[in-house]
Structure formats: C-alpha cells, structure tokens
Design a protein around this motif. Structure first.
Motif, PDB file in Angstrom:
ATOM      1  N   TRP A 153       0.820  -1.205   0.000  1.00 30.09           N
ATOM      2  CA  TRP A 153       0.000   0.000   0.000  1.00 30.09           C
ATOM      3  C   TRP A 153       0.862   1.267   0.000  1.00 30.09           C
ATOM      4  O   TRP A 153       0.559   2.238  -0.705  1.00 30.09           O
ATOM      5  CB  TRP A 153      -0.927  -0.016   1.213  1.00 30.09           C
ATOM      6  CG  TRP A 153      -1.811   1.187   1.309  1.00 30.09           C
ATOM      7  CD1 TRP A 153      -1.704   2.242   2.159  1.00 30.09           C
ATOM      8  CD2 TRP A 153      -2.955   1.460   0.495  1.00 30.09           C
ATOM      9  NE1 TRP A 153      -2.705   3.147   1.944  1.00 30.09           N
ATOM     10  CE2 TRP A 153      -3.493   2.690   0.924  1.00 30.09           C
ATOM     11  CE3 TRP A 153      -3.589   0.769  -0.542  1.00 30.09           C
ATOM     12  CZ2 TRP A 153      -4.614   3.256   0.332  1.00 30.09           C
ATOM     13  CZ3 TRP A 153      -4.715   1.335  -1.126  1.00 30.09           C
ATOM     14  CH2 TRP A 153      -5.213   2.546  -0.688  1.00 30.09           C
ATOM     15  N   GLN A 167      -2.791 -17.212  -4.069  1.00 29.38           N
ATOM     16  CA  GLN A 167      -3.998 -17.857  -4.594  1.00 29.38           C
ATOM     17  C   GLN A 167      -4.078 -19.316  -4.173  1.00 29.38           C
ATOM     18  O   GLN A 167      -5.119 -19.791  -3.705  1.00 29.38           O
ATOM     19  CB  GLN A 167      -4.035 -17.740  -6.122  1.00 29.38           C
ATOM     20  CG  GLN A 167      -4.285 -16.330  -6.624  1.00 29.38           C
ATOM     21  CD  GLN A 167      -4.125 -16.208  -8.128  1.00 29.38           C
ATOM     22  OE1 GLN A 167      -3.387 -16.971  -8.756  1.00 29.38           O
ATOM     23  NE2 GLN A 167      -4.807 -15.238  -8.721  1.00 29.38           N
ATOM     24  N   VAL A 203      -7.205 -12.995   1.265  1.00 30.60           N
ATOM     25  CA  VAL A 203      -8.273 -12.307   0.541  1.00 30.60           C
ATOM     26  C   VAL A 203      -7.954 -10.814   0.416  1.00 30.60           C
ATOM     27  O   VAL A 203      -8.093 -10.215  -0.660  1.00 30.60           O
ATOM     28  CB  VAL A 203      -9.630 -12.520   1.246  1.00 30.60           C
ATOM     29  CG1 VAL A 203     -10.689 -11.594   0.660  1.00 30.60           C
ATOM     30  CG2 VAL A 203     -10.077 -13.972   1.110  1.00 30.60           C
ATOM     31  N   ILE A 204      -7.478 -10.209   1.505  1.00 35.87           N
ATOM     32  CA  ILE A 204      -7.125  -8.781   1.475  1.00 35.87           C
ATOM     33  C   ILE A 204      -5.943  -8.544   0.544  1.00 35.87           C
ATOM     34  O   ILE A 204      -5.940  -7.608  -0.281  1.00 35.87           O
ATOM     35  CB  ILE A 204      -6.800  -8.283   2.895  1.00 35.87           C
ATOM     36  CG1 ILE A 204      -8.042  -8.390   3.792  1.00 35.87           C
ATOM     37  CG2 ILE A 204      -6.296  -6.837   2.856  1.00 35.87           C
ATOM     38  CD1 ILE A 204      -7.766  -8.123   5.255  1.00 35.87           C
ATOM     39  N   LEU A 206      -4.907 -10.372  -1.992  1.00 37.94           N
ATOM     40  CA  LEU A 206      -5.280 -10.591  -3.393  1.00 37.94           C
ATOM     41  C   LEU A 206      -6.038  -9.386  -3.957  1.00 37.94           C
ATOM     42  O   LEU A 206      -5.817  -8.984  -5.108  1.00 37.94           O
ATOM     43  CB  LEU A 206      -6.134 -11.853  -3.510  1.00 37.94           C
ATOM     44  CG  LEU A 206      -5.400 -13.183  -3.328  1.00 37.94           C
ATOM     45  CD1 LEU A 206      -6.388 -14.342  -3.214  1.00 37.94           C
ATOM     46  CD2 LEU A 206      -4.443 -13.428  -4.483  1.00 37.94           C
ATOM     47  N   GLY A 207      -6.936  -8.823  -3.144  1.00 42.34           N
ATOM     48  CA  GLY A 207      -7.676  -7.651  -3.601  1.00 42.34           C
ATOM     49  C   GLY A 207      -6.761  -6.468  -3.850  1.00 42.34           C
ATOM     50  O   GLY A 207      -6.875  -5.769  -4.866  1.00 42.34           O
ATOM     51  N   LEU A 208      -5.808  -6.231  -2.934  1.00 41.03           N
ATOM     52  CA  LEU A 208      -4.872  -5.118  -3.092  1.00 41.03           C
ATOM     53  C   LEU A 208      -3.952  -5.349  -4.277  1.00 41.03           C
ATOM     54  O   LEU A 208      -3.653  -4.417  -5.034  1.00 41.03           O
ATOM     55  CB  LEU A 208      -4.054  -4.941  -1.810  1.00 41.03           C
ATOM     56  CG  LEU A 208      -3.023  -3.806  -1.819  1.00 41.03           C
ATOM     57  CD1 LEU A 208      -3.695  -2.470  -2.092  1.00 41.03           C
ATOM     58  CD2 LEU A 208      -2.262  -3.771  -0.497  1.00 41.03           C
ATOM     59  N   TYR A 209      -3.499  -6.591  -4.463  1.00 37.54           N
ATOM     60  CA  TYR A 209      -2.615  -6.905  -5.589  1.00 37.54           C
ATOM     61  C   TYR A 209      -3.317  -6.603  -6.910  1.00 37.54           C
ATOM     62  O   TYR A 209      -2.730  -6.008  -7.817  1.00 37.54           O
ATOM     63  CB  TYR A 209      -2.197  -8.370  -5.533  1.00 37.54           C
ATOM     64  CG  TYR A 209      -1.218  -8.758  -6.622  1.00 37.54           C
ATOM     65  CD1 TYR A 209       0.154  -8.743  -6.382  1.00 37.54           C
ATOM     66  CD2 TYR A 209      -1.658  -9.132  -7.890  1.00 37.54           C
ATOM     67  CE1 TYR A 209       1.062  -9.094  -7.380  1.00 37.54           C
ATOM     68  CE2 TYR A 209      -0.766  -9.469  -8.889  1.00 37.54           C
ATOM     69  CZ  TYR A 209       0.589  -9.450  -8.626  1.00 37.54           C
ATOM     70  OH  TYR A 209       1.472  -9.789  -9.616  1.00 37.54           O
ATOM     71  N   ARG A 210      -4.580  -7.021  -7.009  1.00 37.26           N
ATOM     72  CA  ARG A 210      -5.327  -6.778  -8.252  1.00 37.26           C
ATOM     73  C   ARG A 210      -5.471  -5.285  -8.511  1.00 37.26           C
ATOM     74  O   ARG A 210      -5.327  -4.827  -9.655  1.00 37.26           O
ATOM     75  CB  ARG A 210      -6.695  -7.445  -8.156  1.00 37.26           C
ATOM     76  CG  ARG A 210      -7.526  -7.305  -9.421  1.00 37.26           C
ATOM     77  CD  ARG A 210      -8.813  -8.087  -9.328  1.00 37.26           C
ATOM     78  NE  ARG A 210      -9.593  -7.971 -10.549  1.00 37.26           N
ATOM     79  CZ  ARG A 210     -10.759  -8.563 -10.753  1.00 37.26           C
ATOM     80  NH1 ARG A 210     -11.285  -9.326  -9.789  1.00 37.26           N
ATOM     81  NH2 ARG A 210     -11.412  -8.409 -11.883  1.00 37.26           N
ATOM     82  N   TYR A 211      -5.746  -4.538  -7.454  1.00 40.64           N
ATOM     83  CA  TYR A 211      -5.887  -3.091  -7.595  1.00 40.64           C
ATOM     84  C   TYR A 211      -4.579  -2.444  -8.056  1.00 40.64           C
ATOM     85  O   TYR A 211      -4.563  -1.626  -8.998  1.00 40.64           O
ATOM     86  CB  TYR A 211      -6.332  -2.499  -6.260  1.00 40.64           C
ATOM     87  CG  TYR A 211      -6.274  -0.996  -6.182  1.00 40.64           C
ATOM     88  CD1 TYR A 211      -7.213  -0.206  -6.838  1.00 40.64           C
ATOM     89  CD2 TYR A 211      -5.272  -0.360  -5.438  1.00 40.64           C
ATOM     90  CE1 TYR A 211      -7.159   1.179  -6.770  1.00 40.64           C
ATOM     91  CE2 TYR A 211      -5.209   1.024  -5.367  1.00 40.64           C
ATOM     92  CZ  TYR A 211      -6.150   1.779  -6.032  1.00 40.64           C
ATOM     93  OH  TYR A 211      -6.079   3.150  -5.964  1.00 40.64           O
TER      94      TYR A 211
END
Length: 230
Positions: A153, A167, A203-204, A206-211
């Motif tokens: 971040w 994953q 889960v957190i 993976l979401g940040l990585y995608r963003y």
C-alpha cells in the motif's frame, strides 16, 4: 473411503498446488536475480518468516496427535523447505535480520526432524505445546501479512510478489477447514484458527494486488502512449 480420507486427500492435493505457488514465488526471485534486479524487492521478511513457522507448526502438530496425521506432516514439511529457500535468498541480499531469521529457521527445521525421528515418544505429551505454538503463530501470521499488505500500500506497487502463491495458499486454507471438520473440531480447532487467519489475510492481499497491478498496467499503457505521441 471415509470422509476423513476424502478431506485429507483434497487437502493434500491443495497443499501440492500451494507448493507450486511457493515454487512460482521462488522462481520469480531467482529470475530477478539472474536479470541483475533486486531479487526480493518488496517481499516482507516478516511475512515469509511467519509463513515458514506456520508450516513448521502444522508439521509439529501433525506429529503430536495419535495416530500421526500424515496429511498434515509431510506436505507441510515440503512447503516449509520451499519457503526456507525464499528466506535464504533474502539473506543473500539483506542484512543481519534476514540472516538471523534463516539461522533460526534452520535450527527449527533440525528440531522438527528430530521430533519426527522420536515419533511416538513425543505424541500427545507435546500436543499442548504444539497448540500454543499454532495459536501464537496465528497472531504472528496476521501481523506478518499485515506488514506485507502495508508495504504494498505504501509503495503502490507489487514488486517481486508472485500472486500465484497467495492464490494457491488460500485454496489450501479452505481445504484445511474441511479437513478440520472431518477430524473433529475438538481436536482440530487450533488448525482452524490458523487457517481462517491465513485465509482472511490472503483475501485482502489478493484484492490489493489486483488493484495495484491494474494501476501498474494502466500506468505503463499511459507512458507508452505518451512516448508514441510526444
């Protein structure tokens, strides 16, 4: 075939898949080193050291129950060895802290293998210690992955992180919860605590990585467009 056999077989399959994910991360590190880049850029020593000890604690817990739970023991030992490979790469290009973690990991590996050779002599009597260890590592795992997420971040980039690892470990965590259900929550609840903690942090992440990966891709496309149209 019992429910335990089915759940254990699925968990073992997911662990093998997670081994591929860890290997993919190690391969990314080695490839970056071969290209002369910072091999472990943005990888959290905190997170990977805790991941190692999480696998190691599962390994010890599997040895401490009667009978020995081979679904827990040997796949986790293989995972711990792969994560140790990543820690060794960190030690090559970082300072005293990384070298200290590697030394501690190697000592713990020797201790775990000693426990494995002693076998039944330490079963059940060491189970309370393994339980305390797993609960402590659950807290450390949350803190370790929190540190990795915070690094991403702050830097607004993904660095050397290979998302395949997270994953496949998430899939393994979910299958571990199924295995705990088959084992019985009375004996497997410490494993459930660790698996749930690990799954939530993945889960957190993976979401940040995608963003961030989307932003990086958009940024590269914008830069290319600027170069094409000065």
């Amino acid at each position: 075939m019992t429910f335990l056999d089915m759940a254990g077989g699925l968990n073992s399959l997911m662990i093998v898949a997670s081994l591929y994910g860890i290997w993919a991360q190690l391969r990314t590190v080695l490839q970056r080193r071969a290209r002369g880049e910072t091999a472990t850029d943005l990888l959290s020593l905190n997170q990977f050291s805790v991941s190692y000890f999480a696998y190691w604690s599962f390994f010890l817990y599997g040895l401490s129950v009667t009978p020995i739970n081979h679904y827990l023991v040997w796949p986790r030992l293989a995972a711990a060895l792969l994560v140790l490979g990543i820690l060794l790469q960190m030690a090559r290009e970082r300072g005293r802290a990384a070298k200290g973690v590697c030394t501690l990991a190697l000592l713990s590996l020797g201790l775990g293998l000693a426990v494995a050779t002693l076998g039944p002599q330490l079963q059940d009597s060491g189970r309370w210690l393994a339980t305390v260890l797993i609960l402590g590592i659950s807290l450390m795992l949350a803190q370790g992955y929190g540190h990795q997420i915070l690094l991403m971040w702050r830097e607004k980039r993904t660095g050397a992180i290979n998302i395949r690892m997270s994953q496949w470990i998430l899939a393994m965590d979910l299958s571990t919860l199924l295995l705990v259900t088959a084992m019985g929550w009375q004996s497997g609840w410490p494993l459930a605590v660790l698996a749930i903690t690990s799954a939530l942090t993945k889960v957190i992440l993976l979401g940040l990585y995608r963003y961030l990966a989307t932003d990086e891709s958009t940024g590269r496309s914008g830069s290319q467009a600027d170069e094409a149209h000065p």
